[in-house]
Write a protein that holds these residues in place. Structure first.
Motif, PDB file in Angstrom:
ATOM      1  N   MET A 107      48.053  36.949  35.825  1.00  0.00           N
ATOM      2  CA  MET A 107      48.215  36.015  36.772  1.00  0.00           C
ATOM      3  C   MET A 107      49.482  35.327  36.928  1.00  0.00           C
ATOM      4  N   LYS A 108      50.239  35.024  36.274  1.00  0.00           N
ATOM      5  CA  LYS A 108      51.477  34.438  36.259  1.00  0.00           C
ATOM      6  C   LYS A 108      52.128  34.710  37.320  1.00  0.00           C
ATOM      7  N   ASP A 109      52.604  36.196  37.411  1.00  0.00           N
ATOM      8  CA  ASP A 109      53.422  36.727  38.684  1.00  0.00           C
ATOM      9  C   ASP A 109      52.512  37.212  39.686  1.00  0.00           C
ATOM     10  N   ALA A 110      51.352  36.721  39.777  1.00  0.00           N
ATOM     11  CA  ALA A 110      50.472  37.124  40.958  1.00  0.00           C
ATOM     12  C   ALA A 110      50.791  36.661  42.382  1.00  0.00           C
ATOM     13  N   PRO A 111      50.757  37.123  43.305  1.00  0.00           N
ATOM     14  CA  PRO A 111      50.988  36.173  44.763  1.00  0.00           C
ATOM     15  C   PRO A 111      49.983  35.297  44.810  1.00  0.00           C
ATOM     16  N   ASP A 112      50.360  33.983  45.578  1.00  0.00           N
ATOM     17  CA  ASP A 112      49.376  32.976  45.540  1.00  0.00           C
ATOM     18  C   ASP A 112      48.013  33.390  45.696  1.00  0.00           C
ATOM     19  N   ARG A 113      47.417  34.108  46.709  1.00  0.00           N
ATOM     20  CA  ARG A 113      45.876  34.169  46.826  1.00  0.00           C
ATOM     21  C   ARG A 113      45.502  34.643  45.872  1.00  0.00           C
ATOM     22  N   LEU A 114      45.893  35.770  45.524  1.00  0.00           N
ATOM     23  CA  LEU A 114      45.509  36.616  44.134  1.00  0.00           C
ATOM     24  C   LEU A 114      45.581  35.715  42.829  1.00  0.00           C
ATOM     25  N   GLN A 115      46.753  34.909  42.657  1.00  0.00           N
ATOM     26  CA  GLN A 115      46.794  34.102  41.673  1.00  0.00           C
ATOM     27  C   GLN A 115      45.412  32.949  41.706  1.00  0.00           C
ATOM     28  N   TRP A 116      45.264  32.215  42.921  1.00  0.00           N
ATOM     29  CA  TRP A 116      44.149  31.435  42.962  1.00  0.00           C
ATOM     30  C   TRP A 116      42.839  31.884  42.553  1.00  0.00           C
ATOM     31  N   ALA A 117      42.646  33.202  43.069  1.00  0.00           N
ATOM     32  CA  ALA A 117      41.542  33.910  42.717  1.00  0.00           C
ATOM     33  C   ALA A 117      41.353  34.443  41.175  1.00  0.00           C
ATOM     34  N   MET A 118      42.314  34.691  40.664  1.00  0.00           N
ATOM     35  CA  MET A 118      42.293  35.013  39.236  1.00  0.00           C
ATOM     36  C   MET A 118      41.998  33.681  38.327  1.00  0.00           C
ATOM     37  N   ASN A 119      42.779  32.601  38.755  1.00  0.00           N
ATOM     38  CA  ASN A 119      42.736  31.463  38.020  1.00  0.00           C
ATOM     39  C   ASN A 119      41.267  30.761  38.290  1.00  0.00           C
ATOM     40  N   THR A 120      40.628  31.086  39.317  1.00  0.00           N
ATOM     41  CA  THR A 120      39.159  30.672  39.407  1.00  0.00           C
ATOM     42  C   THR A 120      38.460  31.256  38.588  1.00  0.00           C
ATOM     43  N   CYS A 121      38.605  32.551  38.415  1.00  0.00           N
ATOM     44  CA  CYS A 121      37.866  33.452  37.409  1.00  0.00           C
ATOM     45  C   CYS A 121      38.108  32.856  36.063  1.00  0.00           C
ATOM     46  N   LEU A 122      39.300  32.614  35.676  1.00  0.00           N
ATOM     47  CA  LEU A 122      39.750  32.241  34.285  1.00  0.00           C
ATOM     48  C   LEU A 122      38.988  30.931  34.090  1.00  0.00           C
ATOM     49  N   ALA A 123      38.602  30.065  35.028  1.00  0.00           N
ATOM     50  CA  ALA A 123      38.196  28.514  34.879  1.00  0.00           C
ATOM     51  C   ALA A 123      36.563  28.916  34.677  1.00  0.00           C
ATOM     52  N   GLN A 124      36.032  29.761  35.653  1.00  0.00           N
ATOM     53  CA  GLN A 124      34.587  30.041  35.439  1.00  0.00           C
ATOM     54  C   GLN A 124      34.210  30.541  34.098  1.00  0.00           C
ATOM     55  N   ILE A 125      34.951  31.631  33.585  1.00  0.00           N
ATOM     56  CA  ILE A 125      34.648  32.005  32.217  1.00  0.00           C
ATOM     57  C   ILE A 125      34.934  31.040  30.851  1.00  0.00           C
ATOM     58  N   VAL A 155      45.739  40.572  48.662  1.00  0.00           N
ATOM     59  CA  VAL A 155      44.744  39.981  49.517  1.00  0.00           C
ATOM     60  C   VAL A 155      43.470  40.624  49.121  1.00  0.00           C
ATOM     61  N   VAL A 156      43.424  41.852  49.324  1.00  0.00           N
ATOM     62  CA  VAL A 156      42.246  42.592  49.087  1.00  0.00           C
ATOM     63  C   VAL A 156      41.823  42.331  47.565  1.00  0.00           C
ATOM     64  N   ALA A 157      42.717  42.352  46.744  1.00  0.00           N
ATOM     65  CA  ALA A 157      42.470  42.268  45.440  1.00  0.00           C
ATOM     66  C   ALA A 157      41.705  40.946  45.005  1.00  0.00           C
ATOM     67  N   SER A 158      42.397  39.761  45.823  1.00  0.00           N
ATOM     68  CA  SER A 158      41.847  38.291  45.704  1.00  0.00           C
ATOM     69  C   SER A 158      40.208  38.370  46.026  1.00  0.00           C
ATOM     70  N   ALA A 159      39.746  39.177  46.949  1.00  0.00           N
ATOM     71  CA  ALA A 159      38.523  39.364  47.399  1.00  0.00           C
ATOM     72  C   ALA A 159      37.535  39.993  46.277  1.00  0.00           C
ATOM     73  N   GLY A 160      38.193  40.794  45.476  1.00  0.00           N
ATOM     74  CA  GLY A 160      37.309  41.350  44.478  1.00  0.00           C
ATOM     75  C   GLY A 160      37.457  40.457  43.304  1.00  0.00           C
ATOM     76  N   TRP A 161      38.407  39.655  43.050  1.00  0.00           N
ATOM     77  CA  TRP A 161      38.309  38.639  42.186  1.00  0.00           C
ATOM     78  C   TRP A 161      37.353  37.355  42.474  1.00  0.00           C
ATOM     79  N   ALA A 162      37.315  37.114  43.763  1.00  0.00           N
ATOM     80  CA  ALA A 162      36.401  35.977  44.226  1.00  0.00           C
ATOM     81  C   ALA A 162      34.804  36.703  43.907  1.00  0.00           C
ATOM     82  N   LEU A 163      34.677  37.707  43.899  1.00  0.00           N
ATOM     83  CA  LEU A 163      33.264  38.496  43.751  1.00  0.00           C
ATOM     84  C   LEU A 163      33.020  38.583  42.362  1.00  0.00           C
ATOM     85  N   THR A 164      33.902  38.642  41.556  1.00  0.00           N
ATOM     86  CA  THR A 164      34.052  38.611  40.126  1.00  0.00           C
ATOM     87  C   THR A 164      33.597  37.306  39.401  1.00  0.00           C
ATOM     88  N   SER A 165      34.456  36.271  40.120  1.00  0.00           N
ATOM     89  CA  SER A 165      33.868  35.108  39.661  1.00  0.00           C
ATOM     90  C   SER A 165      32.386  34.551  39.984  1.00  0.00           C
TER      91      SER A 165
END
Length: 222
Positions: free
Chosen positions: A156-174, A123-133
């Protein structure tokens, strides 16, 4: 702000509670049934009040915390204070608003982005990825985009839901913002298939990264 006034404000928030809305919100992990438009109207009436925001946050009540995030002064929170606030944010909506409305405007945003992205807690990591996006879109200079794609591809494939969503957002924005990395971003999305079958309403963009990237690039005419 007197305690009586805070009590009156808490009562006003409680009166906005809608059981049907709560039932919908609880499916997403949010423990409240308050109409957010009405909550924003209260915030508009109160204007900015940092001391009151801190008192409301301390109640540990979700609507009160959401209100606190709307009336606070983001730059007045210290780095450790923001870190503690994130870690005690139980409700996803509180978490999202804290990152989106407060941390992004803080002078500590970059330091927290680095620390949170490396945090073992998803959950904390997902916040970091949101800021990265956010940086991928607005301030990509200095970011290691190939390195970010490496991490997303591996984790990303095996990440928990919130972290996976945040990583996916970063992937899309890149993929959307940086044409030189677009093909690889789409390839990663296609191979991992994260959110490929996510139910998407008509006229809404799918969160599946290859579809999301392609649609946004089409709209930009890029």
């Amino acid at each position: 702000m007197s305690q009586t006034t805070v009590s009156e404000l808490m009562a006003e928030l409680a009166a906005l509670e809608n059981p049907k809305m709560r039932a919908v919100n609880e499916k997403h992990g949010d423990d409240h049934g308050v109409n957010l438009s009405k909550l924003r109207a209260i915030a508009k009436r109160l204007k900015t009040q940092q001391d009151l925001a801190r008192v409301l946050w301390a109640t540990d009540d979700t609507p009160a915390r959401l209100l606190a995030l709307l009336i606070c002064r983001p730059k007045e929170f210290g780095r450790d204070e923001l870190d503690a606030m994130l870690r005690e944010s139980r409700a996803p909506k509180v978490h999202d608003w804290l990152v989106g409305y407060v941390v992004k405007k803080s002078p500590h945003a970059e330091e927290l982005r680095v620390a949170w992205t490396a945090d073992p807690g998803p959950v904390v990591a997902s916040a970091g990825w949101a800021l990265t996006s956010e940086r991928v879109v607005k301030q990509p200079e200095g970011l290691d985009l190939p390195g970010l794609l490496d991490t997303i591809e591996a984790q990303m494939k095996d990440a928990p839901d919130r972290l996976q969503w945040a990583m996916n957002t970063c992937l899309a924005q890149i993929g959307i913002q940086h044409p030189g990395h677009r093909a690889r971003a789409i390839d990663i999305g296609e191979r991992l298939e994260v959110l490929k079958d996510y139910p998407t309403p008509p006229n809404c963009t799918s969160p599946f990264a290859p579809a999301w990237i392609s649609e946004m690039v089409r709209r930009q005419g890029a």
